[in-house]
Motif scaffolding. Sequence first.
Motif, PDB file in Angstrom:
ATOM      1  N   GLU A 143      -9.115   7.685 -45.291  1.00 57.36           N
ATOM      2  CA  GLU A 143      -8.149   7.470 -44.474  1.00 57.36           C
ATOM      3  C   GLU A 143      -8.487   6.465 -43.141  1.00 57.36           C
ATOM      4  OE1 GLU A 143      -4.497   9.909 -43.262  1.00 57.36           O
ATOM      5  OE2 GLU A 143      -5.937  11.311 -44.322  1.00 57.36           O
ATOM      6  N   THR A 144      -7.700   5.625 -42.868  1.00 58.08           N
ATOM      7  CA  THR A 144      -7.918   5.185 -41.594  1.00 58.08           C
ATOM      8  C   THR A 144      -7.498   5.813 -40.462  1.00 58.08           C
ATOM      9  OG1 THR A 144      -8.087   2.822 -42.728  1.00 58.08           O
ATOM     10  CG2 THR A 144      -7.560   2.976 -40.202  1.00 58.08           C
ATOM     11  N   LYS A 145      -8.114   6.202 -39.393  1.00 59.67           N
ATOM     12  CA  LYS A 145      -7.616   6.966 -38.187  1.00 59.67           C
ATOM     13  C   LYS A 145      -7.694   6.034 -37.090  1.00 59.67           C
ATOM     14  CE  LYS A 145      -6.960  11.164 -40.004  1.00 59.67           C
ATOM     15  NZ  LYS A 145      -5.507  11.739 -39.992  1.00 59.67           N
ATOM     16  N   PHE A 146      -7.266   6.204 -35.830  1.00 56.09           N
ATOM     17  CA  PHE A 146      -7.430   5.536 -34.649  1.00 56.09           C
ATOM     18  C   PHE A 146      -8.313   6.361 -33.758  1.00 56.09           C
ATOM     19  CE2 PHE A 146      -3.094   2.594 -34.931  1.00 56.09           C
ATOM     20  CZ  PHE A 146      -3.926   1.917 -36.067  1.00 56.09           C
ATOM     21  N   ALA A 147      -9.525   6.154 -33.385  1.00 55.31           N
ATOM     22  CA  ALA A 147     -10.299   7.018 -32.616  1.00 55.31           C
ATOM     23  C   ALA A 147      -9.388   7.147 -31.163  1.00 55.31           C
ATOM     24  CB  ALA A 147     -11.558   6.230 -32.089  1.00 55.31           C
ATOM     25  N   CYS A 148      -8.680   6.222 -30.687  1.00 57.95           N
ATOM     26  CA  CYS A 148      -7.874   6.610 -29.312  1.00 57.95           C
ATOM     27  C   CYS A 148      -6.848   7.624 -29.441  1.00 57.95           C
ATOM     28  CB  CYS A 148      -7.321   5.458 -28.817  1.00 57.95           C
ATOM     29  SG  CYS A 148      -5.886   4.777 -29.608  1.00 57.95           S
ATOM     30  N   ILE A 149      -6.271   7.734 -30.531  1.00 60.79           N
ATOM     31  CA  ILE A 149      -5.124   8.784 -30.577  1.00 60.79           C
ATOM     32  C   ILE A 149      -5.435  10.022 -31.483  1.00 60.79           C
ATOM     33  CG2 ILE A 149      -3.359   7.722 -29.478  1.00 60.79           C
ATOM     34  CD1 ILE A 149      -2.007   7.151 -32.294  1.00 60.79           C
ATOM     35  N   ASP A 150      -6.288   9.857 -32.535  1.00 56.99           N
ATOM     36  CA  ASP A 150      -6.596  10.911 -33.678  1.00 56.99           C
ATOM     37  C   ASP A 150      -7.982  11.349 -33.467  1.00 56.99           C
ATOM     38  OD1 ASP A 150      -4.460   9.987 -35.188  1.00 56.99           O
ATOM     39  OD2 ASP A 150      -5.419   8.494 -35.967  1.00 56.99           O
ATOM     40  N   GLY A 151      -8.611  10.706 -32.305  1.00 57.07           N
ATOM     41  CA  GLY A 151     -10.055  11.205 -32.055  1.00 57.07           C
ATOM     42  C   GLY A 151      -9.958  11.276 -30.445  1.00 57.07           C
ATOM     43  N   PRO A 152     -11.232  11.028 -29.833  1.00 51.97           N
ATOM     44  CA  PRO A 152     -12.344  10.433 -30.526  1.00 51.97           C
ATOM     45  C   PRO A 152     -13.383  11.187 -31.243  1.00 51.97           C
ATOM     46  CG  PRO A 152     -12.710  10.499 -28.033  1.00 51.97           C
ATOM     47  CD  PRO A 152     -11.303  11.261 -28.350  1.00 51.97           C
ATOM     48  N   ALA A 153     -13.046  12.529 -31.109  1.00 53.51           N
ATOM     49  CA  ALA A 153     -13.950  13.441 -31.950  1.00 53.51           C
ATOM     50  C   ALA A 153     -13.507  13.599 -33.464  1.00 53.51           C
ATOM     51  CB  ALA A 153     -13.993  14.907 -31.301  1.00 53.51           C
TER      52      ALA A 153
END
Lengths: 462, 277
Positions: free
Chosen positions: B233-243
């Motif tokens: 899946e494509t995730k966005f590091a800024c709101i789904d991560g950054p971890a």
Amino acid sequence: MAGTKKNPMPCQPGEERVKNFLEVALGYDEDVAINEAKRCIQCKNPKCVSGCPVGIEIPKFIEKIAEGDFQGAIDTLKEKNSLPAICGRVCPQEEQCEKVCIVGIKNEPVGIGRLERFAADWERKNRKEQSKISNTEGKKVAIVGSGPAGLTCAGELAKMGYQVTIFEAFHQAGGVLMYGIPEFRLPKEIVQEEINALLNLGVELKTNVVIGQTITIKELMEEEGYEAVFVGSGAGLPYFLNIPGENLNGVYSANEFLTRVNLMRAYLHPQWDTPVKVGKKVAVVGAGNVAMDAARTAKRLGAEDVYIVYRRSEDEMPARIEEIHHAKEEGIDFRLLTNPMEVLGNSEGWVTGLKCLKMELGEPDSSGRRRPVPIENSEFELDVDVVIIAIGQGPNPLIPRSTPELQTSKWGNITADESTGNTSMEGVFAGGDVVTGAATVIKAMGAGKNAAVAMDQYIKNK
Amino acid sequence: MNKILQKQVLAPTLKQIIVEAPLIAKKAKAGQFVILRIHEKGERIPLTIADYDRDNGTITMIFQEVGSSTKRLGLLEIGDEILDLVGPLGQPTEHPAGAKRIVCVGGGVGVAPVYPEAKELHESGVEIISIVGARNEELLFYLDNMKAVSKELHVTTDDGSKGRKGFVTDVLKELIESDKGIDAVIAIGPMPMMKAVSDLTKNYGLKTIVSLNSLMVDGTGMCGGCRVTIGNETKFACIDGPAFDAHEVDFIEQMRRLRMYQIEEKVEDCRCGEGME
């Protein structure tokens, strides 16, 4: 004598303007504006007013222009619309006021949008220095997001005497008007002037505050003393195609590409620090206004070939006709009935092409538009080094995530009453793209305006 | 607003600043970051929150001067104000539930974001074993901070100028194999280091969390520039991560994406030293 056609809009010639970011449409001068205003037949039962989401008294403001009373015209406009210089430029007039114009039945409709722009620009040139009002008496209300919905809601509430604070996540206010719509279609100076006019009404602006992260909505109400909150956080979450290769270097969302260029002025790199990959050959996927903006921006940045890749035909393109027309004049290459299948890349991870499939139109689908159907064995490769995805945006999830009290749709849009902006959380109102999904500037403004009325009532009845 | 209250040179190109930011300090949690802008024409620079002081309303940031923007940031002095500072952004790191002993690995400037993780876990009663690595002694920092929250602290340098000569993974492998009852690993540092740690722990089925320093513009999910493939899946590091779960991250893709503006950064470097207006 008034003609059967609209007075044409003077424009920068296509071959000139692809070399600069200056505004494309130049606006009417006084004589042309008066001439165009005289085309209005002053209907007793004007249809145009009901075609306007904020209900501007269109015949009245046009009559004032016809009389040469430009101050009167702008005063009439501002009774209903606090951002006329913006709306006169980016509203889809042909689908709203001008669509139902009686003159338009036999001849071309009156150029309502162009006249609105004229009156607003006249005022900007002749505007007197306004002294700043400071509202420290009224009750406190908070506005989340400084795009068209939030700005309008703030203006209305300030005029009612509330102490209004706008919270903006970016370092600059304006939302999509600043990061999304390019300078050549809406000069940023105009947006900032409109925002300054709001600040003069006593509205307080807090940039660099992300509601949902820095402060939650609940905290605004329970700890910071805001009596009501309006959420106009927009549709800022870019959609991707979910095809292979979309994370290759050189693939942008239209949001990222336009933000780098518009807000962060990447076209002035390295004088401005933010870079952007321009590409020699650029494919923009999608055919809405955002896609046109991205394509025309890429051309201005120096791309040699810029394609619009769209899986349906010209009839279904969602962009304004004027924008499509401008894009064509500027040499944008339209590849219609073409569906992207895969972004191709080299071993270093850079885009080298876009694999596409040719389509034909079949039966109408649930949207009422004829469904594009793939033509077998029609794959081909478009030689490009940058791909910009402009197929729409969803609502930003930060507020729904941090505010479980807010009911949302399965798409993540905040559920709100369209006429009042009322949400499932007491004292919280919402409007604009975060509720409706990506729509137009004027629709967002209409929602902001309705919500302001409802918020006033809510606070008074509390 | 955003006044620099303290500044410390940790290594020639490595600086720490403590900045007045009461709203951010009030909310910050381990794993979150800020975005700042130094001047009108400046880039939006994401930096991890290395530490925060809720009582004094300050946050600590550590940065390596790599491009013109971070070099310019390094020129700011105590008393100067940062033009724009927004945060906290991103999700706080979700620590593995029930873990009793966690290894925290910090590589290079990655020690800055790993420290608040170690501290938070330590304060919640988890036993921390730390491994801190750098190219050489000069680039090591926060050893005392890490020591204060760790039961054991291991140091490695590529050239052997301090601690053990070698890589953080050499120590990590030994720790895992010595059967110390390690429940999870948190590793933050350069992408190749995180990949190496991830490859190692995958063999042992050991839960591993990494934090991605992706390129981004707004940090609120709006630009999609920080896309990362997690599983399929494509995730966005800024709101789904950054971890993220290290074993799910496509590191090769991330390493490529970090090279996106290499050419442009060279152009920027050329005009460094032109003076600040």
